[in-house]
Design a protein around this motif. Structure first.
Motif, PDB file in Angstrom:
ATOM      1  N   ASP A 148       0.807  -1.223   0.000  1.00 55.21           N
ATOM      2  CA  ASP A 148       0.000   0.000   0.000  1.00 55.21           C
ATOM      3  C   ASP A 148       0.836   1.268   0.000  1.00 55.21           C
ATOM      4  OD1 ASP A 148      -1.962  -1.904   0.285  1.00 55.21           O
ATOM      5  OD2 ASP A 148      -2.001  -1.698   2.488  1.00 55.21           O
ATOM      6  N   ILE A 149       2.092   1.169   0.421  1.00 59.92           N
ATOM      7  CA  ILE A 149       2.894   2.405   0.515  1.00 59.92           C
ATOM      8  C   ILE A 149       3.976   2.467  -0.564  1.00 59.92           C
ATOM      9  CG2 ILE A 149       2.523   2.688   2.985  1.00 59.92           C
ATOM     10  CD1 ILE A 149       5.243   1.445   3.479  1.00 59.92           C
ATOM     11  N   MET A 150       4.139   1.380  -1.342  1.00 61.73           N
ATOM     12  CA  MET A 150       5.240   1.394  -2.326  1.00 61.73           C
ATOM     13  C   MET A 150       4.861   2.227  -3.541  1.00 61.73           C
ATOM     14  SD  MET A 150       5.063  -2.423  -3.954  1.00 61.73           S
ATOM     15  CE  MET A 150       3.785  -2.899  -5.125  1.00 61.73           C
ATOM     16  N   GLU A 151       5.908   2.785  -4.171  1.00 66.06           N
ATOM     17  CA  GLU A 151       5.782   3.580  -5.401  1.00 66.06           C
ATOM     18  C   GLU A 151       5.769   2.608  -6.582  1.00 66.06           C
ATOM     19  OE1 GLU A 151       5.395   6.835  -7.567  1.00 66.06           O
ATOM     20  OE2 GLU A 151       6.132   7.225  -5.521  1.00 66.06           O
ATOM     21  N   THR A 152       4.740   2.693  -7.454  1.00 63.66           N
ATOM     22  CA  THR A 152       4.665   1.677  -8.524  1.00 63.66           C
ATOM     23  C   THR A 152       5.080   2.208  -9.894  1.00 63.66           C
ATOM     24  OG1 THR A 152       2.347   2.237  -8.767  1.00 63.66           O
ATOM     25  CG2 THR A 152       2.875   0.299  -7.420  1.00 63.66           C
ATOM     26  N   ASN A 153       5.020   3.534 -10.098  1.00 63.41           N
ATOM     27  CA  ASN A 153       5.483   4.002 -11.426  1.00 63.41           C
ATOM     28  C   ASN A 153       6.939   4.429 -11.285  1.00 63.41           C
ATOM     29  OD1 ASN A 153       5.126   6.342  -9.985  1.00 63.41           O
ATOM     30  ND2 ASN A 153       4.460   7.524 -11.749  1.00 63.41           N
ATOM     31  N   LEU A 154       7.825   3.470 -11.516  1.00 62.02           N
ATOM     32  CA  LEU A 154       9.226   3.752 -11.188  1.00 62.02           C
ATOM     33  C   LEU A 154      10.090   3.922 -12.413  1.00 62.02           C
ATOM     34  CD1 LEU A 154       9.424   0.485 -11.340  1.00 62.02           C
ATOM     35  CD2 LEU A 154       9.467   0.661  -8.859  1.00 62.02           C
TER      36      LEU A 154
END
Lengths: 460, 460
Positions: B201-207
């Protein structure tokens, strides 16, 4: 993101904007990186910018604002209500706010200061006091400082409470009661230490720090040398006043490189990017060197004037003057540029002078031989048509030119390494000793050698 | 540390070494930074190095070893027992091990691989497969990857357990069951999130990630643009295979700058630092361009040959050829270098061609006027002595020269901006279009203009 991707995106956003499909538009912007949104802004008309900008979340808005160029920032600030401006300012890191202020006209600056919290205002004015190239001018004061008596878990509680609006939390600092810098401890160390460990016992005490007035170029070099993520900035009394983060250090590294390159091309460095400098400004940064170098070409005129009779006796010699001077110039700048770069990367310092000199002499000898031989063959075989027009033995002419060429290359490369070294010794920036300066010197000497050799061989 | 400090330290250490006061010596070394100990090594004889080296703690030893130049590393490895070598290797980060291996002769490489753990050996060979300039060649595989179902506190437990031998712990990555990269989460985010929050829920997905075969120059640009501390490297199937850390990115930035500068000075770039390249090697990197440019000077010879009669009728014209060509060359390289740098900083791209062209035309006109006027005054007033020797009206000569100078400057600056742009358009590296190339073109054209104007005004 790639140019192409960017294009389709611009069209899509333009369309959504036109049809006022703001929810969809917002969801797209949410997925984008601030840097890319800033790039997008260049493709939209000023009056559209505020609309797009207002769709961004508070944090995103601030991040994008920092990435915009000063013209766009000024325009947006003009479009902001006092509240909007206040909100953006609250989200900005202090060093970014200062960067922005430095680019803004007085009235905008007044408004920014008016809308920022009293303490922020004090801090901004504090930082604005530091000279342009100093560590103080690029530092931020938002840092994490811990008490040395704290335990690791107390430190983490503190970081959790205050970390949100700090530019970096990975390097924490320890100050004594007089705000003197005592130590530094990284979050890595904190994480890898037992939670009840005392900061004092795990902190690093022999730290790399810089004075607020230290040249920012030195700061960048320290980052590069010690692989730092952040560096503390202290005042004359070793009181910790701020930190510099790696992203700012990288900008400095790039600026310094640009400056060196400009100096090597006889351009007076300007901080501004090419397209942002006006014609007159560019003229001002280029004309002084052009004038200086033109005037100093008087030497070559005098030399040619002095050998005029020899020349009129054998006009064909003139034909090779450009080739001689060109090759001399190129040989010289190859050496000077290689050495200047080596010095600014600290690969070469004055103690290497002899090593460098021997190397350049060696290189110049084989370069000179190669070029001399090539020139002889070229002139004797291919330029024959040219030469027989003169009442001179083509072999002698070819010999004259290739000997002169050899001498020129050797001299050029030696000059190319001695001048930058000399500059360094005299504490002048070696970069100004690059191609144009060396070329001018080499031109004169090579001409003079050329004519002496010609008189000797051709008995003029 | 400063040069001076360094000197006294060297003496002190030399003395301690001589009197075999190793305890005192060790305590001094403990206080020093690895980078500075590495600098010290340059001041000691090879046979002393192992003695000093053995006084260092395991961690310090590895950190120092990485900073040494390859000659010293090779020597030390030779002095190591298999066990010592193993110990150092265990402490090294994989990307550093690979850098070292790439510089070592085959027999040393064999020994290194023999002494490293089977898995490390596999990984080393893996990385060695990637081309020199690729992202894969500078990445490390020691990274922290978290499971997306974990809570923040589980993540921290994992980081505490495994963090010690990871190059960076501040950026953690999330892989799915097929090792595909799913997201990234910074330690800052972890610290600022509730301990029971789920990574997913807290991770950045557009990396921002790069392919293993991506050019490392592109990687450096991405670091600069997005202010990253680390970047994930993925294979064709988007499987996370490694990370690149900011310190390596900075090295790339510096290398790329050096390469640009060398190309602009007509030097074929070599990866090695100046003092580490042999005379013959240096010759090889410089002679091709010198030869090419010398041969291409044939144009200027032909032009002068063609106007020989005009010249013999008024030899004094020769005197101004060097000044004309020099100023032309300098004007041209000012423009080309400014534009090439702008392009490599992505401040200028092809879509700006017209903007750039107009600007350079504007600048060239005022530069041309200034220089032309200056030349006229200089020649008419100061060079009079020179000129009256010719059977020509000094005013006309001064006029000829300053008109030619004006035309030359304008042409040089326009060429200086068109050639790099053209190179970019043709996907050639613009840097090779800098000073030397432009100078050669400008030399020919300016001579030709000079003689045409002379014929017109002086009726030769």
């Amino acid at each position: 993101m790639t140019e192409e991707l960017n294009k389709t995106l611009v069209e899509e956003i333009a369309e959504l904007l036109e049809n006022r499909k703001f929810i969809k538009l917002r969801s797209i912007l949410d997925e984008m990186h601030a840097e890319d949104i800033a790039l997008l802004f260049e493709d939209f008309s000023p009056k559209e910018l505020p609309i797009i900008f207002r769709l961004l979340s508070k944090e995103a808005a601030a991040e994008v604002f920092v990435e915009l160029d000063s013209k766009q920032q000024e325009f947006l600030i003009g479009a902001f209500s006092d509240n909007e401006l206040k909100e953006v300012l609250e989200e900005l890191y202090l060093d970014d706010t200062v960067d922005i202020i430095e680019e803004m006209p007085a009235n905008v600056v007044k408004r920014i200061l008016k809308q920022s919290a009293p303490e922020t205002r004090r801090n901004i004015n504090e930082i604005l006091k530091y000279p342009d190239d100093s560590a103080g001018s690029i530092m931020t004061i938002e840092l994490i400082d811990l008490k040395k008596k704290w335990t690791v878990s107390q430190a983490f509680d503190y970081i959790r409470r205050t970390g949100t609006d700090k530019e970096t939390i990975y390097t924490c600092y320890v100050r004594d009661d007089n705000r003197k810098l005592e130590g530094v401890v990284s979050v890595k160390t904190l994480l890898l230490s037992p939670v009840d460990a005392i900061i004092e016992d795990i902190m690093e005490t022999n730290l790399i720090s810089v004075d607020t007035y230290e040249d920012k170029e030195v700061v960048a070099k320290l980052f590069d040398k010690y692989d730092l993520l952040a560096m503390p900035v202290v005042d004359k009394e070793n009181r910790l006043v701020g930190i510099i983060t790696i992203d700012d250090a990288i900008d400095v590294i790039q600026d310094e490189n640009t400056e060196d390159i400009e100096k090597m091309a006889a351009i007076t460095p300007t901080e501004k990017p090419y397209l942002k400098t006006g014609i007159f400004e560019t003229w001002k940064s280029r004309i002084p060197w052009l004038l200086l170098l033109m005037i100093s070409a008087t030497f070559t005129e005098k030399i040619i004037g002095h050998f005029q009779d020899a020349l009129s006796a054998c006009v064909v010699l003139t034909a090779f003057i450009p080739m001689l001077m060109g090759t001399g110039g190129n040989s010289g700048s190859q050496s000077s540029v290689a050495i200047i770069r080596g010095m600014s990367l600290h690969e070469i310092d004055l103690s290497d002078t002899l090593k460098v000199l021997w190397k350049e002499i060696g290189v110049s000898l084989i370069c000179g031989l190669t070029l001399g031989a090539a020139a002889f063959i070229k002139i004797y075989i291919f330029d024959n048509g040219n030469i027989t027009t003169a009442s001179q033995d083509p072999v002698k002419i070819a010999l004259t030119v290739s000997l002169a060429l050899f001498a020129t290359v050797v001299f050029a490369k030696i000059a190319g390494c001695i001048f930058p070294m000399l500059a360094k010794k005299l504490r002048v920036d070696p970069a100004v000793m690059a191609s144009p300066f060396i070329t001018t010197v080499v031109d004169a000497i090579s001409l003079w050698l050329y004519f002496l050799i010609a008189q000797g061989i051709l008995k003029l």
